[in-house]
Design an enzyme around this catalytic site. Structure first.
Site, short mmCIF file in Angstrom:
data_model
loop_
_atom_site.label_atom_id
_atom_site.label_comp_id
_atom_site.label_asym_id
_atom_site.label_seq_id
_atom_site.Cartn_x
_atom_site.Cartn_y
_atom_site.Cartn_z
N LYS A 169 47.29 54.79 68.07
CA LYS A 169 47.24 53.47 67.16
C LYS A 169 47.72 53.86 65.91
CE LYS A 169 47.43 50.99 69.74
NZ LYS A 169 48.16 49.64 69.91
N ASP A 227 58.26 47.89 81.76
CA ASP A 227 57.05 48.76 81.92
C ASP A 227 57.72 49.73 80.67
OD1 ASP A 227 55.59 50.84 82.56
OD2 ASP A 227 56.47 50.95 84.68
N TYR A 260 43.61 57.79 72.11
CA TYR A 260 43.91 56.20 71.90
C TYR A 260 44.16 56.20 70.61
CZ TYR A 260 43.15 51.36 71.17
OH TYR A 260 43.30 50.00 70.71
N ASN A 265 53.45 43.87 71.01
CA ASN A 265 52.00 43.84 71.21
C ASN A 265 51.26 44.43 72.37
OD1 ASN A 265 49.52 41.60 71.57
ND2 ASN A 265 50.43 41.74 73.66
#
Length: 309
Positions: free
Chosen positions: A195, A81, A191, A108
């Site tokens: 990234k 987790d 987000y 990933n």
């Protein structure tokens, strides 16, 4: 040019070389690009592929599916987790106790466009899962990666980023508020920030650890659980989700860039680079900002002080 226009030709069945003797670990391996990566890699006879997912039952179910498709594959489920430092340390302890090497670490797993919140370890949830959790996992596995690199000159770390890094806020990363929910930003901006961190992490990792080959991989527009999460958020996103089903490529095609990054000849890959599908250099100016990459690394190291096996 479409979502997958240009780049290099890559066919997993044909172009992935023999992986005999190699040990691979993939986070977020229970679905989408992670599961497809493990399925395709397993067909080339690695010694073992560890499938890390949030919840051991989820990991085991995915491993069972892959073994049905690739009989004899050695797929080992691992509970991980990324929102919890305790879980990350437990996973790293188990892996390092049971595996003598690590040749390919594929970071990933990820979340996208989720409601504002904090991880169990106190970070903005998308940044905490997508960057901080993976950074700690890498830190704990670094000795084994370096040990493997001392005898095998091609050890790789694949960091999944996204063209969404272009949605990051002005300045790229708002360091002063990363331990808040950052509700002054949109979920897409949060987000994008995470990234961008994934891309910068690979860039700085390559600089600090020349023994390893690290790349940031944008898989392209892929129809995965992340897209499904996006489509479920509100009416507008449901509309975008319907459009995505037409515009986005399949997981089987979308996985090509990370498989290329993990297995293409070493002389074809520049460590620290950002690659769009397949094998095309990309990323905006912030994703190539060496000062920001170093600042992120130093901030992360300070946050992770004292977090050991």
């Amino acid at each position: 040019m479409g979502l997958f226009g240009g780049g290099v030709s890559f066919n997993a069945a044909r172009d992935i070389p023999s992986l005999k003797g190699k040990v691979i670990l993939v986070t977020g391996g229970n679905s989408g690009l992670g599961k497809q990566s493990i399925l395709d890699l397993s067909k080339h006879e690695p010694t073992a592929v560890w499938l890390a997912a949030r919840g051991l039952s989820r990991a085991q179910a995915a491993a069972d599916d892959i073994i049905k498709a690739v009989p004899g594959a050695n797929i080992i489920p691992l509970d991980l987790d990324l929102a919890s430092f305790d879980s990350i340390k437990a996973a790293a302890r188990r892996f390092t106790a049971e595996s003598p090497r690590l040749d390919i670490l594929m970071l990933n797993a990820g979340i996208m466009a989720v409601p504002a919140g904090l991880t169990a370890s106190g970070y903005e949830i998308q940044f905490g899962v997508n960057h901080v959790g993976h950074a700690l996992f890498f830190k704990l596995l670094t000795p084994l990666l370096l040990q493997t690199a001392s005898t095998t000159p091609d050890v790789r770390v694949i960091s999944l980023t996204s063209v969404g890094h272009t949605l990051a806020p002005t300045g790229g990363i708002l360091f002063d508020s990363l331990k808040t929910t950052q509700e002054n930003l949109t979920t897409f901006s949060r987000y994008g920030q995470s990234k961008l961190a994934n891309a910068l992490f690979a860039r700085e990792l390559a600089r600090r650890y020349p023994q390893l080959k690290a790349v940031a991989i944008h898989p392209g527009g892929v129809s995965t659980n992340l897209a499904n999460t996006l489509a479920s958020t509100n009416f507008v996103m449901r509309g975008l989700g319907a459009l995505a089903s037409v515009l986005m490529t399949s997981v089987e095609t979308g996985v090509k860039n990370q498989l290329w990054g993990a297995t293409a000849p070493a002389d074809k890959i520049e460590s620290g680079a950002y690659y769009a599908p397949v094998g095309k250099k990309g990323g905006n100016a912030l994703a190539h900002d060496d000062k920001l990459a170093a600042k992120l690394w130093e901030w992360t190291e300070k946050e992770l002080e004292g977090q050991e096996l």
